[in-house]
Design a protein around this motif. Structure first.
Motif, mmCIF file in Angstrom:
data_model
loop_
_atom_site.group_PDB
_atom_site.id
_atom_site.type_symbol
_atom_site.label_atom_id
_atom_site.label_comp_id
_atom_site.label_asym_id
_atom_site.label_seq_id
_atom_site.Cartn_x
_atom_site.Cartn_y
_atom_site.Cartn_z
ATOM 1 N N SER A 25 0.837 -1.347 -0.477
ATOM 2 C CA SER A 25 -0.019 -0.379 -0.155
ATOM 3 C C SER A 25 0.837 0.732 0.314
ATOM 4 C CB SER A 25 -0.973 0.130 1.217
ATOM 5 O OG SER A 25 -1.800 1.480 1.350
ATOM 6 N N CYS A 26 1.178 1.268 -1.062
ATOM 7 C CA CYS A 26 2.402 2.601 -1.143
ATOM 8 C C CYS A 26 2.003 3.652 -0.195
ATOM 9 C CB CYS A 26 2.573 2.437 -2.824
ATOM 10 S SG CYS A 26 4.713 2.976 -2.739
ATOM 11 N N ALA A 32 1.473 9.130 -0.491
ATOM 12 C CA ALA A 32 1.178 7.949 -0.138
ATOM 13 C C ALA A 32 0.020 7.430 -1.263
ATOM 14 C CB ALA A 32 0.917 8.703 1.323
ATOM 15 N N CYS A 33 0.102 7.165 -2.455
ATOM 16 C CA CYS A 33 -0.882 7.038 -3.258
ATOM 17 C C CYS A 33 -1.872 5.858 -2.900
ATOM 18 C CB CYS A 33 -0.351 6.471 -4.530
ATOM 19 S SG CYS A 33 0.402 7.739 -5.847
ATOM 20 N N GLY A 34 -1.071 4.257 -1.955
ATOM 21 C CA GLY A 34 -1.962 3.315 -1.180
ATOM 22 C C GLY A 34 -2.264 2.211 -2.139
ATOM 23 N N VAL A 35 -1.280 2.550 -3.738
ATOM 24 C CA VAL A 35 -1.444 1.254 -4.421
ATOM 25 C C VAL A 35 -0.686 0.259 -4.032
ATOM 26 C CG1 VAL A 35 -1.985 2.787 -6.182
ATOM 27 C CG2 VAL A 35 0.202 2.187 -5.923
ATOM 28 N N ASN A 36 -0.937 -1.301 -4.903
ATOM 29 C CA ASN A 36 -0.958 -1.843 -4.660
ATOM 30 C C ASN A 36 0.669 -1.953 -5.623
ATOM 31 O OD1 ASN A 36 0.927 -5.154 -3.691
ATOM 32 N ND2 ASN A 36 -1.572 -5.777 -3.425
ATOM 33 N N VAL A 42 0.034 0.668 -10.298
ATOM 34 C CA VAL A 42 0.578 1.930 -10.254
ATOM 35 C C VAL A 42 0.306 3.427 -9.987
ATOM 36 C CG1 VAL A 42 2.671 1.291 -12.085
ATOM 37 C CG2 VAL A 42 0.496 3.100 -12.757
ATOM 38 N N GLY A 43 0.893 4.119 -9.387
ATOM 39 C CA GLY A 43 0.606 5.445 -8.607
ATOM 40 C C GLY A 43 0.752 6.653 -9.960
ATOM 41 N N TYR A 44 1.294 7.835 -8.798
ATOM 42 C CA TYR A 44 1.541 8.637 -9.476
ATOM 43 C C TYR A 44 3.047 8.642 -10.085
ATOM 44 C CZ TYR A 44 1.864 14.277 -9.878
ATOM 45 O OH TYR A 44 1.856 15.233 -10.292
ATOM 46 N N CYS A 45 3.781 7.608 -9.847
ATOM 47 C CA CYS A 45 4.967 7.561 -10.261
ATOM 48 C C CYS A 45 4.595 6.740 -11.465
ATOM 49 C CB CYS A 45 5.817 7.942 -9.303
ATOM 50 S SG CYS A 45 6.140 5.904 -8.291
ATOM 51 N N ARG A 46 3.674 6.061 -11.580
ATOM 52 C CA ARG A 46 3.602 5.810 -12.730
ATOM 53 C C ARG A 46 5.034 4.007 -12.593
ATOM 54 N NH1 ARG A 46 3.714 9.917 -16.777
ATOM 55 N NH2 ARG A 46 1.962 11.900 -16.469
ATOM 56 N N ILE A 75 22.871 6.422 -11.582
ATOM 57 C CA ILE A 75 21.999 5.249 -12.154
ATOM 58 C C ILE A 75 20.552 5.752 -12.990
ATOM 59 C CG2 ILE A 75 20.846 3.615 -12.249
ATOM 60 C CD1 ILE A 75 23.641 2.568 -10.742
ATOM 61 N N PHE A 76 20.153 6.484 -14.046
ATOM 62 C CA PHE A 76 19.047 7.296 -14.352
ATOM 63 C C PHE A 76 17.724 6.333 -14.464
ATOM 64 C CE2 PHE A 76 22.526 10.440 -16.024
ATOM 65 C CZ PHE A 76 21.891 11.277 -15.533
ATOM 66 N N MET A 77 16.951 6.633 -12.835
ATOM 67 C CA MET A 77 15.860 5.137 -12.622
ATOM 68 C C MET A 77 14.572 6.570 -13.846
ATOM 69 S SD MET A 77 16.941 4.221 -10.656
ATOM 70 C CE MET A 77 16.045 2.602 -9.771
ATOM 71 N N THR A 78 13.214 5.501 -13.964
ATOM 72 C CA THR A 78 12.635 6.682 -14.971
ATOM 73 C C THR A 78 11.577 6.518 -13.780
ATOM 74 O OG1 THR A 78 13.551 4.908 -16.949
ATOM 75 C CG2 THR A 78 11.349 6.103 -16.573
ATOM 76 N N GLY A 79 10.777 7.915 -14.707
ATOM 77 C CA GLY A 79 9.780 8.321 -13.603
ATOM 78 C C GLY A 79 10.486 9.050 -12.197
ATOM 79 N N CYS A 80 9.184 10.037 -11.705
ATOM 80 C CA CYS A 80 9.021 10.839 -11.412
ATOM 81 C C CYS A 80 7.832 10.914 -10.644
ATOM 82 C CB CYS A 80 9.820 12.242 -11.411
ATOM 83 S SG CYS A 80 10.790 13.215 -10.506
ATOM 84 N N ASN A 81 8.270 11.468 -8.983
ATOM 85 C CA ASN A 81 7.318 11.616 -8.062
ATOM 86 C C ASN A 81 6.426 13.435 -8.019
ATOM 87 O OD1 ASN A 81 8.732 13.092 -6.602
ATOM 88 N ND2 ASN A 81 8.249 12.102 -4.286
#
Length: 299
Positions: A25-26, A32-36, A42-46, A75-81
């Motif tokens: 529950s992320c 704190a999107c709460g998705v599993n 996936v939540g806001y950060c996709r 190391i460039f991580m994909t996505g962002c919050n």
């Protein structure tokens, strides 16, 4: 020796497991999107269960204490919050360029960069992938990883998550993007950015203190902060430097960055649709000096 190598492997693995549990529950980041995410939601950060990486390479364009003579192993991580409308890496952070990697593959990337001579492993935009990074670090440490880790974030970090990194990351390099929430809301969809950023930077400083370098000027441990100057003082520089000098430490290493240029969606905002002027940059540097901050680039 990097901090994580002074931590019992059992403790490191317990930290990784605690972080991974948070994905069910992320609440890894302040959204704190709460998705599993363990189930692929996936939540806001996709982002889901596995880390996504755009690239990994020695980087010579980072701050001098990170680059040294052999580069920073980025190391460039994909996505962002965050959703910064002027993001210069929008293809990675917003459009999702990159691929999913297993913990073993991420560990191999770290080892490869170390074997290439890099002074450190620099995770760019790691906030939403802290559990996956810790999971991979357990494997990388067992494989002989020794160099310091750099946490290179947008500053929109959860203090609770950062506490899981205490004694693991030697170097923190967050952005202090804004001094006002109105600008943070308008340009990064983060209405509570200043409160969260300030709490996060205080916690980072508590863990590692001011920047320390070796005899060659290469970072060993500590806090570096980045602040990008925006046109028309939209970044609220005065409040950022006041906070750093008065509430963190006047010894804070601050990179006052001049490289803003309009890209991505910035042209939709007239006030952001031009580069900054020399005068605007000089004024930002002057504010930092007046606040007593004299360590860093451009100061």
């Amino acid at each position: 020796m990097a901090s994580y190598n002074q931590m019992p492997q059992e403790t490191l693995r317990e930290r990784a497991e605690a972080a991974l549990d948070s994905l069910e529950s992320c609440d890894i980041c302040p959204r704190a999107c709460g998705v599993n995410r363990l189930a692929g939601e996936v939540g806001y950060c996709r982002s889901g269960r596995l880390a996504r990486v755009s690239s990994f390479t020695p980087h010579f364009g980072e701050e001098a204490p990170l680059v040294g003579t052999r580069g920073s192993g980025t190391i460039f991580m994909t996505g962002c919050n965050l959703r910064c409308v002027f993001c210069q890496n929008y293809d990675i952070s917003h459009l999702g360029e990159g691929r999913e990697v297993s913990p073993a593959k991420l560990a191999e990337m770290m080892i490869c960069l170390q074997e290439g001579g890099c002074h450190n492993i620099n995770f760019v935009t790691p906030t939403h992938f802290v559990p996956q990074i810790l999971e991979a670090l357990c494997e990388a440490a067992a494989m002989g990883l020794l160099v310091p880790l750099v946490y290179n974030s947008g500053g929109y970090d959860s203090v609770e998550t950062l506490r899981l990194l205490d004694g693991i990351f030697d170097i923190y390099m967050p952005d202090a993007k804004y001094g006002t929430d109105s600008a943070a809301k308008k340009y990064s969809d983060a209405p509570d950015y200043t409160r969260i950023m300030k709490a996060a930077i205080r916690e980072m400083h508590r863990q590692v203190g001011p920047l320390e370098v070796d005899d060659d000027g290469v970072a060993i441990q500590g806090l570096l902060v980045r602040h990008l100057v925006l046109p028309e003082n939209l970044a609220g520089t005065a409040e950022v430097v006041r906070f750093l000098a008065e509430e963190v430490s006047p010894e804070t290493y601050l990179n006052v960055m001049a490289q803003y240029h309009p890209c991505y969606k910035a042209y939709s905002y007239p006030e952001l649709s031009r580069p900054i002027t020399l005068r605007e940059y000089a004024e930002a540097v002057g504010l930092a000096r007046a606040a007593g901050l004299d360590r860093g680039i451009g100061i």
